[in-house]
Design an enzyme around this catalytic site. Structure first.
Site, PDB file in Angstrom:
ATOM      1  N   LEU A 148      -4.593  -3.058   3.580  1.00  0.00           N
ATOM      2  CA  LEU A 148      -5.464  -2.749   2.442  1.00  0.00           C
ATOM      3  C   LEU A 148      -6.535  -1.751   2.861  1.00  0.00           C
ATOM      4  O   LEU A 148      -7.617  -1.736   2.289  1.00  0.00           O
ATOM      5  CB  LEU A 148      -6.109  -4.036   1.907  1.00  0.00           C
ATOM      6  CG  LEU A 148      -5.218  -4.958   1.071  1.00  0.00           C
ATOM      7  CD1 LEU A 148      -5.974  -6.176   0.598  1.00  0.00           C
ATOM      8  CD2 LEU A 148      -4.632  -4.204  -0.140  1.00  0.00           C
TER       9      LEU A 148
ATOM     10  N   VAL B  10      13.352   2.130  18.477  1.00  0.00           N
ATOM     11  CA  VAL B  10      13.900   0.809  18.173  1.00  0.00           C
ATOM     12  C   VAL B  10      14.886   0.361  19.247  1.00  0.00           C
ATOM     13  O   VAL B  10      14.786  -0.751  19.785  1.00  0.00           O
ATOM     14  CB  VAL B  10      14.568   0.822  16.777  1.00  0.00           C
ATOM     15  CG1 VAL B  10      15.319  -0.469  16.506  1.00  0.00           C
ATOM     16  CG2 VAL B  10      13.518   1.068  15.704  1.00  0.00           C
TER      17      VAL B  10
ATOM     18  N   CYS C 270       8.872   5.754   9.241  1.00  0.00           N
ATOM     19  CA  CYS C 270       9.508   4.664   8.493  1.00  0.00           C
ATOM     20  C   CYS C 270       9.127   4.611   7.009  1.00  0.00           C
ATOM     21  O   CYS C 270       9.995   4.748   6.153  1.00  0.00           O
ATOM     22  CB  CYS C 270       9.181   3.333   9.156  1.00  0.00           C
ATOM     23  SG  CYS C 270       9.531   3.336  10.908  1.00  0.00           S
TER      24      CYS C 270
HETATM   25  C1  UGA Z   1       6.230   0.224   9.994  1.00  0.00           C
HETATM   26  C2  UGA Z   1       6.166  -1.287   9.711  1.00  0.00           C
HETATM   27  O1  UGA Z   1       4.808  -1.735   9.774  1.00  0.00           O
HETATM   28  C3  UGA Z   1       7.015  -2.072  10.704  1.00  0.00           C
HETATM   29  O2  UGA Z   1       7.022  -3.457  10.359  1.00  0.00           O
HETATM   30  C4  UGA Z   1       8.464  -1.527  10.647  1.00  0.00           C
HETATM   31  O3  UGA Z   1       9.301  -2.188  11.558  1.00  0.00           O
HETATM   32  C5  UGA Z   1       8.435  -0.041  10.987  1.00  0.00           C
HETATM   33  O4  UGA Z   1       7.602   0.643  10.025  1.00  0.00           O
HETATM   34  C6  UGA Z   1       9.869   0.446  10.921  1.00  0.00           C
HETATM   35  O5  UGA Z   1      10.437   0.468   9.835  1.00  0.00           O
HETATM   36  O6  UGA Z   1      10.461   0.669  11.976  1.00  0.00           O
HETATM   37  P1  UGA Z   1       5.000   1.874  11.704  1.00  0.00           P
HETATM   38  O7  UGA Z   1       5.684   2.983  10.979  1.00  0.00           O
HETATM   39  O8  UGA Z   1       5.008   1.868  13.184  1.00  0.00           O
HETATM   40  O9  UGA Z   1       5.621   0.455  11.256  1.00  0.00           O
HETATM   41  O10 UGA Z   1       3.486   1.926  11.239  1.00  0.00           O
HETATM   42  P2  UGA Z   1       2.431   1.016  10.446  1.00  0.00           P
HETATM   43  O11 UGA Z   1       1.523   0.381  11.403  1.00  0.00           O
HETATM   44  O12 UGA Z   1       3.100   0.136   9.479  1.00  0.00           O
HETATM   45  O13 UGA Z   1       1.625   2.163   9.660  1.00  0.00           O
HETATM   46  C7  UGA Z   1       2.273   3.048   8.741  1.00  0.00           C
HETATM   47  C8  UGA Z   1       1.303   3.968   8.078  1.00  0.00           C
HETATM   48  O14 UGA Z   1       0.488   3.272   7.144  1.00  0.00           O
HETATM   49  C9  UGA Z   1       0.315   4.667   9.028  1.00  0.00           C
HETATM   50  O15 UGA Z   1       0.221   6.026   8.665  1.00  0.00           O
HETATM   51  C10 UGA Z   1      -0.995   3.960   8.785  1.00  0.00           C
HETATM   52  O16 UGA Z   1      -2.114   4.760   9.024  1.00  0.00           O
HETATM   53  C11 UGA Z   1      -0.879   3.631   7.313  1.00  0.00           C
HETATM   54  N1  UGA Z   1      -1.723   2.486   6.899  1.00  0.00           N
HETATM   55  C12 UGA Z   1      -1.482   1.245   7.374  1.00  0.00           C
HETATM   56  C13 UGA Z   1      -2.761   2.707   6.001  1.00  0.00           C
HETATM   57  O17 UGA Z   1      -3.011   3.846   5.537  1.00  0.00           O
HETATM   58  N2  UGA Z   1      -3.524   1.626   5.603  1.00  0.00           N
HETATM   59  C14 UGA Z   1      -3.305   0.378   6.059  1.00  0.00           C
HETATM   60  O18 UGA Z   1      -4.036  -0.553   5.656  1.00  0.00           O
HETATM   61  C15 UGA Z   1      -2.257   0.177   6.977  1.00  0.00           C
END
Ligand code: UGA
Length: 438
Positions: free
Chosen positions: A256, A11, A266
């Protein structure tokens, strides 16, 4: 403007680098000498697409400096952004020790007005704690110095953090007076010009927006994972359910996708922190608790799926493709695959691992376990395997050559925990295929 960013994790570094790109003079500060030296040598302590080019360019232009000297950093800047880590305490609550420590350091250094912005993810009320701590220190120094505290949470995703910073859906700013509000108007002048939605509110609300946003997205994932688990029991196809649901504008198509559960630094941390926060406030949030429970159970379901595909796990060779918690990063923190590898390993399986970016971190994490082998080539990792498990939806996997794969495996078994492939596509190559929710 002169901006000092304290903390050069994902960040802090992205924030500092992007503010430099927008034409500010930014000093990125960290007490980790190793990290600062890496940056000074023109290397990167993190993997983030696009960041290297911006750093090189702005370092040469002298818009960007790296230092361990917080005194120099604070004295040189009117705006100070705190972006240090806020890990979980054992009970799930947020550990704000580092944020408080930095605030105290700032209080001991400042000699004139500063706007102190909290970028770290912190529970509502932290801004007030910092305000009181700084006031006390200034009073004990027997000086009169004005300062403001503000909250400006980030919504950056790993792997697309630069893009997210430059094209945000919204900017959230928590302030308690017009002086700091006016400074934010200068900091984000370009975003005002381009009509980015900017929400000014009080500090507690801004702090809560961050947790609520992450917890809502995490809930969406747990929700679709539950639907996915039910789809498997009633001959429904979750991919089509997600698509149809997502077409409803009130629901939206994002987050989804079912899978082995959310990971990363996070969502797991922030959902637990929000639950703990609610409990402390006297309202233990039920949906958040269920979101966490479903997510943890999803890993067990993934493990069970692998077990079912090979019957007995003892002495079987399982190939894990993808250990990063999502594509586009080398980060394995809270990655579901790591947890499942440990479970498979404890049942006596031999594990072969491949990930395009996260192999180094994976080796470090699983170092103490025996019978885990790491490969730099996807097909080598699949050689003589009893089951190939896709954990992360890397682009490289989408183009896999199934004919080649069929020649190297021992048993043609595929468990696709991200629904990368279609059943027909895989089965026509003679594999037994198991996706999720289909
Ligand atoms: C997340 C948020 O999306 C950001 O907006 C936020 O700023 C960040 O945390 C933070 O708090 O700093 P990030 O952890 O980089 O970002 O990852 P994401 O892209 O949100 O994915 C998180 C997890 O959810 C991954 O393991 C991904 O595989 C999973 N996921 C995501 C699913 O299983 N299904 C989905 O449809 C989307």
């Amino acid at each position: 403007m002169n901006i000092s960013v304290i903390g050069t994790g994902y960040v802090g570094l992205v924030t500092g680098v992007c503010f430099a790109l927008l034409g500010n003079k930014v000093i990125c500060t960290d007490n980790d000498e190793r990290k600062i030296n890496i940056l000074k040598e023109g290397k990167l302590p993190i993997y983030e697409p696009g960041i290297y080019e911006i750093i090189s360019d702005n370092y040469i232009k002298k818009n960007l400096e790296f230092t361990t000297d917080i005194k120099y950093s604070v004295k040189s800047s009117e705006i100070i952004i705190i972006a240090v880590g806020t890990p979980s305490n054992e009970n799930g609550s947020t550990d704000i020790t580092s944020v408080i420590k930095v605030a105290k350091d700032i209080a001991n250094i400042i000699e004139e007005y500063k706007l102190i912005i909290i970028k770290s993810t912190v529970p509502p009320g932290t801004g007030k704690i910092l305000n009181d701590e700084i006031k006390d220190i200034i009073k004990s120094r027997k000086v009169e110095i004005d300062f403001d505290i503000a909250s400006n949470p980030e919504f950056l995703r790993e792997g697309s953090a630069i893009k997210d910073f430059l094209n945000p859906d919204r900017i959230v700013i928590g302030v308690n007076n017009t002086r700091s509000q006016d400074l934010f108007k200068k900091i984000y002048a370009l975003y005002f010009k381009f009509d980015t939605p900017i929400i000014f509110t009080n500090i507690e609300t801004a702090e809560m927006i961050k947790y609520a946003s992450n917890a809502f997205l995490a809930s969406k994932i747990s929700f679709i994972n539950e639907i996915s688990n039910m789809c498997e029991l009633c001959n429904a196809d979750v991919s089509i359910v997600s698509k149809a649901m997502g077409l409803d504008k009130r629901i939206g198509p994002e987050f989804l996708k079912p899978g082995p559960g959310y990971g990363g630094s996070c969502f797991p941390k922030d959902t637990k922190a929000l639950f703990h926060m609610g409990k402390t406030l006297g309202y233990p949030p039920i949906i958040i608790k269920s979101t966490i429970d479903v997510n943890e159970n999803q890993r067990i379901i993934a493990f069970q799926k692998i077990k079912n595909s090979v019957d007995k796990l003892k002495d079987k060779t399982i190939t894990i493709l993808g250990t990063a918690f999502k594509p586009g990063t080398d980060d394995i923190r809270e990655s579901p695959s790591i947890q499942v590898i440990k479970m498979l390993n404890s049942e006596g399986s031999q594990i072969k691992v491949y990930d395009p970016l996260a192999l180094k971190n994976t080796t470090k994490e699983l170092n103490c376990l025996e019978n885990i082998y790491y490969f730099k080539d996807l097909y080598d990792a699949c050689s003589l395997s009893d089951c190939i498990v896709f954990f992360t939806e890397w682009d490289e996997f989408k183009n896999i050559d199934f004919s080649k794969l069929k020649l190297v495996v021992k048993t043609p078994n595929i468990v696709d925990l991200r629904n990368i492939f279609s059943l027909e596509e895989v089965e026509k190559h003679g594999f037994i295929y198991k996706g999720v929710g289909r």
